[in-house]
Design a protein around this motif. Structure first.
Motif, mmCIF file in Angstrom:
data_model
loop_
_atom_site.group_PDB
_atom_site.id
_atom_site.type_symbol
_atom_site.label_atom_id
_atom_site.label_comp_id
_atom_site.label_asym_id
_atom_site.label_seq_id
_atom_site.Cartn_x
_atom_site.Cartn_y
_atom_site.Cartn_z
ATOM 1 N N LEU A 54 0.857 -1.186 0.000
ATOM 2 C CA LEU A 54 0.000 0.000 0.000
ATOM 3 C C LEU A 54 0.888 1.229 0.000
ATOM 4 N N GLY A 55 0.728 2.093 -0.997
ATOM 5 C CA GLY A 55 1.563 3.285 -1.093
ATOM 6 C C GLY A 55 0.776 4.490 -1.555
ATOM 7 N N ALA A 56 1.357 5.657 -1.333
ATOM 8 C CA ALA A 56 0.749 6.911 -1.787
ATOM 9 C C ALA A 56 1.846 7.835 -2.279
ATOM 10 N N GLY A 57 1.602 8.501 -3.419
ATOM 11 C CA GLY A 57 2.594 9.423 -3.959
ATOM 12 C C GLY A 57 3.906 8.722 -4.216
ATOM 13 N N SER A 58 5.000 9.341 -3.765
ATOM 14 C CA SER A 58 6.315 8.736 -3.967
ATOM 15 C C SER A 58 6.551 7.541 -3.047
ATOM 16 N N GLY A 59 5.578 7.237 -2.185
ATOM 17 C CA GLY A 59 5.668 6.024 -1.379
ATOM 18 C C GLY A 59 5.630 4.768 -2.219
ATOM 19 N N ILE A 60 5.298 4.904 -3.489
ATOM 20 C CA ILE A 60 5.305 3.751 -4.392
ATOM 21 C C ILE A 60 6.731 3.298 -4.732
ATOM 22 N N VAL A 61 7.728 4.155 -4.498
ATOM 23 C CA VAL A 61 9.081 3.862 -4.985
ATOM 24 C C VAL A 61 9.641 2.536 -4.442
ATOM 25 N N PRO A 62 9.733 2.328 -3.115
ATOM 26 C CA PRO A 62 10.275 1.043 -2.662
ATOM 27 C C PRO A 62 9.363 -0.129 -3.004
ATOM 28 N N LEU A 63 8.064 0.140 -3.117
ATOM 29 C CA LEU A 63 7.123 -0.921 -3.475
ATOM 30 C C LEU A 63 7.342 -1.362 -4.916
ATOM 31 N N MET A 64 7.708 -0.408 -5.789
ATOM 32 C CA MET A 64 7.947 -0.759 -7.179
ATOM 33 C C MET A 64 9.193 -1.620 -7.314
ATOM 34 N N SER A 65 10.151 -1.445 -6.436
ATOM 35 C CA SER A 65 11.313 -2.331 -6.435
ATOM 36 C C SER A 65 10.867 -3.764 -6.180
ATOM 37 N N MET A 66 9.884 -3.931 -5.298
ATOM 38 C CA MET A 66 9.349 -5.261 -5.006
ATOM 39 C C MET A 66 8.611 -5.828 -6.216
ATOM 40 N N VAL A 67 7.784 -5.003 -6.855
ATOM 41 C CA VAL A 67 7.045 -5.451 -8.035
ATOM 42 C C VAL A 67 8.010 -5.856 -9.148
ATOM 43 N N ARG A 68 9.019 -5.050 -9.377
ATOM 44 C CA ARG A 68 9.998 -5.362 -10.426
ATOM 45 C C ARG A 68 10.764 -6.637 -10.112
ATOM 46 N N HIS A 69 11.109 -6.822 -8.838
ATOM 47 C CA HIS A 69 11.807 -8.041 -8.423
ATOM 48 C C HIS A 69 10.911 -9.261 -8.665
ATOM 49 N N HIS A 70 9.658 -9.144 -8.313
ATOM 50 C CA HIS A 70 8.689 -10.223 -8.502
ATOM 51 C C HIS A 70 8.625 -10.630 -9.978
ATOM 52 N N ARG A 71 8.593 -9.633 -10.855
ATOM 53 C CA ARG A 71 8.525 -9.913 -12.292
ATOM 54 C C ARG A 71 9.844 -10.474 -12.817
ATOM 55 N N ARG A 72 10.951 -9.855 -12.409
ATOM 56 C CA ARG A 72 12.264 -10.255 -12.932
ATOM 57 C C ARG A 72 12.581 -11.707 -12.577
ATOM 58 N N ARG A 73 12.251 -12.104 -11.368
ATOM 59 C CA ARG A 73 12.549 -13.463 -10.920
ATOM 60 C C ARG A 73 11.456 -14.464 -11.318
ATOM 61 N N GLY A 74 10.351 -13.973 -11.876
ATOM 62 C CA GLY A 74 9.254 -14.873 -12.227
ATOM 63 C C GLY A 74 8.670 -15.558 -11.006
ATOM 64 N N LEU A 75 8.564 -14.827 -9.888
ATOM 65 C CA LEU A 75 8.074 -15.425 -8.651
ATOM 66 C C LEU A 75 6.583 -15.723 -8.741
ATOM 67 N N THR A 76 6.174 -16.808 -8.125
ATOM 68 C CA THR A 76 4.758 -17.186 -8.127
ATOM 69 C C THR A 76 4.060 -16.832 -6.819
ATOM 70 N N VAL A 77 4.823 -16.409 -5.805
ATOM 71 C CA VAL A 77 4.224 -15.994 -4.546
ATOM 72 C C VAL A 77 3.312 -14.792 -4.818
ATOM 73 N N PRO A 78 2.105 -14.755 -4.233
ATOM 74 C CA PRO A 78 1.176 -13.654 -4.518
ATOM 75 C C PRO A 78 1.745 -12.285 -4.140
#
Length: 239
Positions: A124-148
């Motif tokens: 859950l993020g707001a404004g620039s609070g999305i920045v560290p969360l996007m690192s998580m999203v990108r990691h999830h995609r890059r590694r092809g993780l299946t964890v929700p």
């Protein structure tokens, strides 16, 4: 564990020279700055670094910034900065900095907000609070993780939504000032949070909340009221 990354604490404690290689506009008020850091120790999604600027007269300014990029072995990291009114460091980046400029960085720092990809993540993020969360999203995609992984992000309008072009089915945007036709406008509510918690993945969610003090308090309250255990809520706030 899937997605886990090793980080050298010794290298993380040392100041290193970083070279600005690219600037990308994200919104009218936010840009991403790509830095080459040859001796970067690696990081976990959600971590931040300390950045140091030194003026010709010796004046030094230091700031903490979340890392936006996913961990990789490219020798580069990315920071996404809002331009803060009268901000010394963000003002320099947005008005003075050019590719080829050098700065100093130290990190990565803080493991509390890190997500190595080993458990379901509710972001859950707001404004620039999305920045560290996007690192998580990108990691999830890059590694092809299946964890929700699910993300709920608040922005004033579609034009102010950082990384809008990258966001996918894992993300639900909430607009507080202006929205496309047919999309409600307003603050994040229990109606946004409840459907995500209702998914109940194996092991339950680890919730990550990032934003202003006001948003962090509001979002964490929504999570608790919807049944998320307090001990499984991690908060990073600014302002």
């Amino acid at each position: 564990m899937p997605g886990r990354i090793e980080v050298s604490g010794q290298v993380a404690a040392t100041w290193q020279t970083a070279t600005l290689t690219e600037i990308r506009r994200e919104t009218p008020h936010a840009s991403t700055f790509r830095l080459a850091v040859p001796r970067w120790a690696g990081h976990l999604p959600g971590q931040h670094l300390m950045l140091r600027l030194t003026a010709p007269d010796g004046y030094v300014a230091q700031r903490h910034y979340s890392i936006a990029s996913a961990p990789d072995d490219s020798g580069h990291i990315e920071l996404t900065l809002d331009r803060v009114p009268d901000g010394e460091v963000s003002g320099w980046f947005h008005t003075v900095a050019r590719p080829g400029d050098t700065i100093e960085v130290r990190g990565p720092l803080s493991g509390f907000f890190a997500w190595p990809g080993d458990r379901p993540a509710l972001l859950l993020g707001a404004g620039s609070g999305i920045v560290p969360l996007m690192s998580m999203v990108r990691h999830h995609r890059r590694r092809g993780l299946t964890v929700p992984l699910r993300m709920l992000v608040s922005a004033r309008s579609p034009e102010e939504l950082i990384y809008a072009r990258e966001l996918g089915a894992e993300t639900t945007p909430v607009y507080t000032r202006g929205a496309p036709a047919g999309v409600p406008v307003g603050r994040m509510t229990a109606a946004h949070v409840a459907p995500l918690l209702a998914e109940r993945p194996t092991g339950g969610w680890e919730a990550y909340v990032c934003g202003s003090n006001g948003f962090a308090e509001h979002a964490s309250r929504l999570l608790v009221e919807a049944g998320q255990p307090v001990e499984h809520i991690r908060i990073e706030r600014f302002g």
